[in-house]
Scaffold this motif. Structure first.
Motif, PDB file in Angstrom:
ATOM      1  N   ASP A 225      60.009 -10.755 -29.374  1.00  0.00           N
ATOM      2  CA  ASP A 225      61.525 -10.598 -28.756  1.00  0.00           C
ATOM      3  C   ASP A 225      61.387  -9.982 -27.425  1.00  0.00           C
ATOM      4  OD1 ASP A 225      63.279 -11.494 -31.339  1.00  0.00           O
ATOM      5  OD2 ASP A 225      61.962  -9.838 -31.729  1.00  0.00           O
ATOM      6  N   PHE A 226      62.184 -10.826 -26.490  1.00  0.00           N
ATOM      7  CA  PHE A 226      62.251 -10.425 -25.120  1.00  0.00           C
ATOM      8  C   PHE A 226      63.569 -10.180 -24.647  1.00  0.00           C
ATOM      9  CE2 PHE A 226      58.129 -12.408 -25.200  1.00  0.00           C
ATOM     10  CZ  PHE A 226      57.020 -11.521 -24.458  1.00  0.00           C
ATOM     11  N   VAL A 227      63.876  -9.145 -24.002  1.00  0.00           N
ATOM     12  CA  VAL A 227      65.327  -8.772 -23.404  1.00  0.00           C
ATOM     13  C   VAL A 227      65.405  -8.620 -22.390  1.00  0.00           C
ATOM     14  CG1 VAL A 227      67.196  -7.073 -23.975  1.00  0.00           C
ATOM     15  CG2 VAL A 227      65.995  -7.894 -25.898  1.00  0.00           C
ATOM     16  N   GLY A 228      66.069  -9.085 -21.367  1.00  0.00           N
ATOM     17  CA  GLY A 228      66.238  -8.811 -19.912  1.00  0.00           C
ATOM     18  C   GLY A 228      67.465  -7.530 -19.622  1.00  0.00           C
ATOM     19  N   ILE A 229      67.143  -6.508 -18.800  1.00  0.00           N
ATOM     20  CA  ILE A 229      68.170  -5.451 -18.754  1.00  0.00           C
ATOM     21  C   ILE A 229      68.414  -5.577 -17.122  1.00  0.00           C
ATOM     22  CG2 ILE A 229      68.938  -3.203 -18.726  1.00  0.00           C
ATOM     23  CD1 ILE A 229      68.168  -4.428 -21.474  1.00  0.00           C
ATOM     24  N   LYS A 230      69.583  -5.807 -16.769  1.00  0.00           N
ATOM     25  CA  LYS A 230      70.185  -5.801 -15.551  1.00  0.00           C
ATOM     26  C   LYS A 230      71.565  -5.044 -15.156  1.00  0.00           C
ATOM     27  CE  LYS A 230      69.083  -8.187 -11.547  1.00  0.00           C
ATOM     28  NZ  LYS A 230      69.030  -9.436 -11.255  1.00  0.00           N
ATOM     29  N   TYR A 231      71.557  -3.975 -14.370  1.00  0.00           N
ATOM     30  CA  TYR A 231      72.615  -2.844 -14.397  1.00  0.00           C
ATOM     31  C   TYR A 231      72.943  -2.336 -15.672  1.00  0.00           C
ATOM     32  CZ  TYR A 231      73.141  -5.212  -9.522  1.00  0.00           C
ATOM     33  OH  TYR A 231      72.945  -5.652  -8.338  1.00  0.00           O
ATOM     34  N   ASN A 232      71.996  -1.857 -16.471  1.00  0.00           N
ATOM     35  CA  ASN A 232      72.088  -1.033 -17.596  1.00  0.00           C
ATOM     36  C   ASN A 232      72.658  -1.891 -18.734  1.00  0.00           C
ATOM     37  OD1 ASN A 232      71.558   1.378 -18.416  1.00  0.00           O
ATOM     38  ND2 ASN A 232      73.388   2.326 -18.329  1.00  0.00           N
ATOM     39  N   LYS A 233      72.519  -3.109 -18.664  1.00  0.00           N
ATOM     40  CA  LYS A 233      73.043  -4.054 -19.748  1.00  0.00           C
ATOM     41  C   LYS A 233      72.230  -5.128 -20.071  1.00  0.00           C
ATOM     42  CE  LYS A 233      77.984  -3.047 -18.959  1.00  0.00           C
ATOM     43  NZ  LYS A 233      79.287  -3.718 -18.379  1.00  0.00           N
ATOM     44  N   PRO A 234      71.922  -5.610 -21.319  1.00  0.00           N
ATOM     45  CA  PRO A 234      71.260  -6.641 -21.585  1.00  0.00           C
ATOM     46  C   PRO A 234      71.925  -7.979 -20.886  1.00  0.00           C
ATOM     47  CG  PRO A 234      71.659  -5.415 -23.642  1.00  0.00           C
ATOM     48  CD  PRO A 234      72.730  -4.699 -22.454  1.00  0.00           C
ATOM     49  N   VAL A 235      71.231  -9.056 -20.308  1.00  0.00           N
ATOM     50  CA  VAL A 235      71.686 -10.008 -19.869  1.00  0.00           C
ATOM     51  C   VAL A 235      70.920 -11.311 -20.358  1.00  0.00           C
ATOM     52  CG1 VAL A 235      72.477  -8.974 -17.560  1.00  0.00           C
ATOM     53  CG2 VAL A 235      70.022  -9.680 -17.911  1.00  0.00           C
ATOM     54  N   ALA A 236      69.855 -11.016 -20.898  1.00  0.00           N
ATOM     55  CA  ALA A 236      69.180 -12.209 -21.286  1.00  0.00           C
ATOM     56  C   ALA A 236      68.227 -12.039 -22.302  1.00  0.00           C
ATOM     57  CB  ALA A 236      68.396 -13.168 -20.047  1.00  0.00           C
ATOM     58  N   SER A 237      67.906 -12.962 -23.391  1.00  0.00           N
ATOM     59  CA  SER A 237      67.105 -12.745 -24.304  1.00  0.00           C
ATOM     60  C   SER A 237      66.377 -13.742 -24.982  1.00  0.00           C
ATOM     61  CB  SER A 237      67.829 -12.006 -25.635  1.00  0.00           C
ATOM     62  OG  SER A 237      68.847 -12.903 -26.138  1.00  0.00           O
ATOM     63  N   VAL A 238      65.129 -13.762 -25.333  1.00  0.00           N
ATOM     64  CA  VAL A 238      64.506 -14.799 -25.793  1.00  0.00           C
ATOM     65  C   VAL A 238      63.702 -14.176 -27.084  1.00  0.00           C
ATOM     66  CG1 VAL A 238      62.378 -16.349 -25.244  1.00  0.00           C
ATOM     67  CG2 VAL A 238      63.818 -15.743 -23.482  1.00  0.00           C
ATOM     68  N   GLU A 239      64.127 -15.181 -27.981  1.00  0.00           N
ATOM     69  CA  GLU A 239      63.715 -14.549 -29.483  1.00  0.00           C
ATOM     70  C   GLU A 239      62.973 -15.513 -30.242  1.00  0.00           C
ATOM     71  OE1 GLU A 239      64.139 -14.331 -33.996  1.00  0.00           O
ATOM     72  OE2 GLU A 239      65.209 -15.770 -32.554  1.00  0.00           O
ATOM     73  N   GLY A 240      62.070 -15.065 -31.148  1.00  0.00           N
ATOM     74  CA  GLY A 240      61.508 -16.005 -32.107  1.00  0.00           C
ATOM     75  C   GLY A 240      60.556 -16.925 -31.945  1.00  0.00           C
ATOM     76  N   GLU A 241      59.700 -16.476 -31.004  1.00  0.00           N
ATOM     77  CA  GLU A 241      58.418 -17.187 -31.008  1.00  0.00           C
ATOM     78  C   GLU A 241      57.728 -16.717 -32.254  1.00  0.00           C
ATOM     79  OE1 GLU A 241      57.391 -19.222 -28.925  1.00  0.00           O
ATOM     80  OE2 GLU A 241      58.608 -19.099 -27.141  1.00  0.00           O
ATOM     81  N   THR A 242      57.344 -17.407 -33.130  1.00  0.00           N
ATOM     82  CA  THR A 242      56.539 -17.099 -34.335  1.00  0.00           C
ATOM     83  C   THR A 242      55.177 -16.786 -34.026  1.00  0.00           C
ATOM     84  OG1 THR A 242      55.966 -19.436 -34.579  1.00  0.00           O
ATOM     85  CG2 THR A 242      57.977 -18.663 -35.681  1.00  0.00           C
ATOM     86  N   PHE A 243      55.078 -15.488 -33.349  1.00  0.00           N
ATOM     87  CA  PHE A 243      53.920 -14.881 -32.761  1.00  0.00           C
ATOM     88  C   PHE A 243      54.039 -13.278 -33.224  1.00  0.00           C
ATOM     89  CE2 PHE A 243      52.191 -12.080 -29.592  1.00  0.00           C
ATOM     90  CZ  PHE A 243      50.786 -12.222 -29.638  1.00  0.00           C
ATOM     91  N   GLY A 244      53.178 -12.779 -34.056  1.00  0.00           N
ATOM     92  CA  GLY A 244      53.243 -11.253 -34.119  1.00  0.00           C
ATOM     93  C   GLY A 244      51.789 -10.661 -34.549  1.00  0.00           C
ATOM     94  N   ILE A 245      51.836  -9.523 -34.928  1.00  0.00           N
ATOM     95  CA  ILE A 245      50.363  -8.949 -35.378  1.00  0.00           C
ATOM     96  C   ILE A 245      50.308  -9.460 -36.635  1.00  0.00           C
ATOM     97  CG2 ILE A 245      51.489  -6.972 -36.408  1.00  0.00           C
ATOM     98  CD1 ILE A 245      48.997  -5.418 -35.365  1.00  0.00           C
ATOM     99  N   ASN A 246      51.058  -9.816 -37.630  1.00  0.00           N
ATOM    100  CA  ASN A 246      50.553 -10.178 -38.990  1.00  0.00           C
ATOM    101  C   ASN A 246      49.570 -11.351 -39.093  1.00  0.00           C
ATOM    102  OD1 ASN A 246      52.308  -8.301 -40.143  1.00  0.00           O
ATOM    103  ND2 ASN A 246      53.844  -9.766 -40.631  1.00  0.00           N
ATOM    104  N   GLN A 247      49.768 -12.399 -38.387  1.00  0.00           N
ATOM    105  CA  GLN A 247      48.596 -13.457 -38.537  1.00  0.00           C
ATOM    106  C   GLN A 247      47.263 -12.863 -38.063  1.00  0.00           C
ATOM    107  OE1 GLN A 247      49.034 -16.273 -34.935  1.00  0.00           O
ATOM    108  NE2 GLN A 247      51.090 -15.205 -34.809  1.00  0.00           N
TER     109      GLN A 247
END
Length: 396
Positions: A225-247
């Protein structure tokens, strides 16, 4: 707030990480995301209860409006990981809709209640604020549904409790008074910037950097999950690329099983070995026989590191809201395990003219749960301030 009970839980695909604050006293827990059906017929009775570590042998039955099947009994956490039919998470699992989420969450909360009340066999435990996390897309779509399922009273019956006489059962009634849901990644930013006690800003430099933009990459078990922060607040998010350490953990487990004749009980067992450092990267398939498994681990961590940076680069290039970001922060237990390999891969990216200068903060594997505790306390402060304002209005 000193007399209140707070519970924060980062619901990960690999681990449930919990932080509690009960009348000012704090506890931490980490439980594998694993369940397994309990069958009395195949239960192996211990020779002596003193040989049993309760936390590693949790067997629970949950009665709650949040779950569909209220009759089954489950091993949870480490006890489940040791079973042949252990159920682990799969790709794109929907946490709000799955019974396992509530079985593990309430089981963990119930175990904590028992630790607080070791002499009682029927316990009532009130949680004033429960803070839990969701991936960003699930957060947007299902946070209200999740909240509705969590608020209320839930009964957890613990079976085969060591030290108790037959039927060796212990009941905990959880009373969840209020719930706040946090988005993974954004919670990590709160954990980075806010003090756990005062709730004030503790990292002014990072908050100042957020004016130009910050990207947080939260690498988990089955998603990044990627979250963009601008001026101390979340402004953008990209979630759910089916990629992680488990595989990558699964690949290591399969190679070790095939070539070294050693079977890991679970991903959790392998992760604990990885966390211990390279000096512990060996197995003993037979007594007195030690086999080095670093040759299976390092290539997998390198592959994961390269993929992680590729996603980071894609996000920073595609999001208009966080173009020009000056800070890139790695978050999550998986990123911590592969920190060396990620840093080595980043050097090669810099040589190719696309530098990604990643920051690896302290407690990076716990930042989401730390941020969730901040959220819970902030909500309670807001509630108390509103009550005071109402009293002031009435009195005037």
């Amino acid at each position: 707030m000193e007399r209140l009970n707070f519970l924060a839980v980062d619901i990960g695909n690999s681990w449930y990480k919990a932080l509690t604050s009960d009348e000012g006293y704090t506890y931490e827990y980490q439980v594998p995301n694993a369940i397994s059906l309990f069958d009395e017929e195949f239960y192996e009775r211990p020779y002596d209860d003193e040989d049993i570590e309760f936390e590693e042998n949790l067997i629970v039955e949950v009665k709650s409006h949040a779950i569909i099947d209220k009759r089954e009994i489950y091993y949870i956490g480490k006890s489940a990981a040791k079973q042949r039919d252990v159920s682990l998470t799969g790709f794109n699992n929907q946490k709000v809709d799955e019974d396992r989420t509530y079985i593990l969450l309430f089981g963990l909360a119930g175990f904590h209640a028992i630790r607080l009340n070791p002499e009682e066999t029927e316990i009532h435990y009130h949680i004033d604020q429960l803070a839990v996390s969701l991936p960003t897309t699930q957060y947007k779509e299902k946070k209200e549904k999740f909240k509705d399922r969590l608020i209320g009273t839930h009964t957890i019956i613990f079976h085969k409790v060591p030290g108790l006489s037959e039927p060796k059962e212990l009941t905990v009634k959880l009373h969840v008074e209020d719930v706040i849901i946090g988005a993974e990644g954004a919670c990590a930013y709160l954990g980075l910037t806010r003090d756990q006690e005062t709730l004030g800003v503790k990292d002014e430099v990072l908050v100042k950097d957020s004016q130009k933009g910050i990207i947080i990459g939260d690498l988990g078990g089955d998603s990044v999950d990627f979250v963009g922060i601008k001026y101390n607040k979340p402004v953008a998010s990209v979630e759910g690329e089916t990629f992680g350490i488990n595989q990558f953990l699964d690949n290591i487990i399969q190679k070790v099983s095939k070539n070294e004749l050693y079977k890991f009980d679970s991903r959790a067992e392998l992760e604990e070995k990885l966390s211990a450092g390279q000096s512990e990267w060996y197995v003993e398939p037979f007594a007195g026989v030690r086999r080095d498994i670093s040759k299976y681990i390092i290539p997998q961590l390198k592959s994961m590191a390269i993929k992680y940076l590729e996603y980071f680069d894609r996000v920073r290039s595609s999001s208009n809201e966080i173009k020009g970001a000056t800070r890139y922060i790695a978050v999550g237990g998986a990123a911590k395990l592969a920190q060396k390999q990620i840093q080595e891969a980043a050097m090669r990216w810099a040589e190719r003219g696309r530098p990604i200068q990643l920051t690896f903060p302290e407690d990076m594997e716990k930042l989401n749960v730390l941020g969730l505790m901040v959220l819970a306390k902030m909500k309670q402060v807001k509630i108390e301030q509103e009550k005071e304002a109402d009293l002031y209005t009435v009195s005037n």
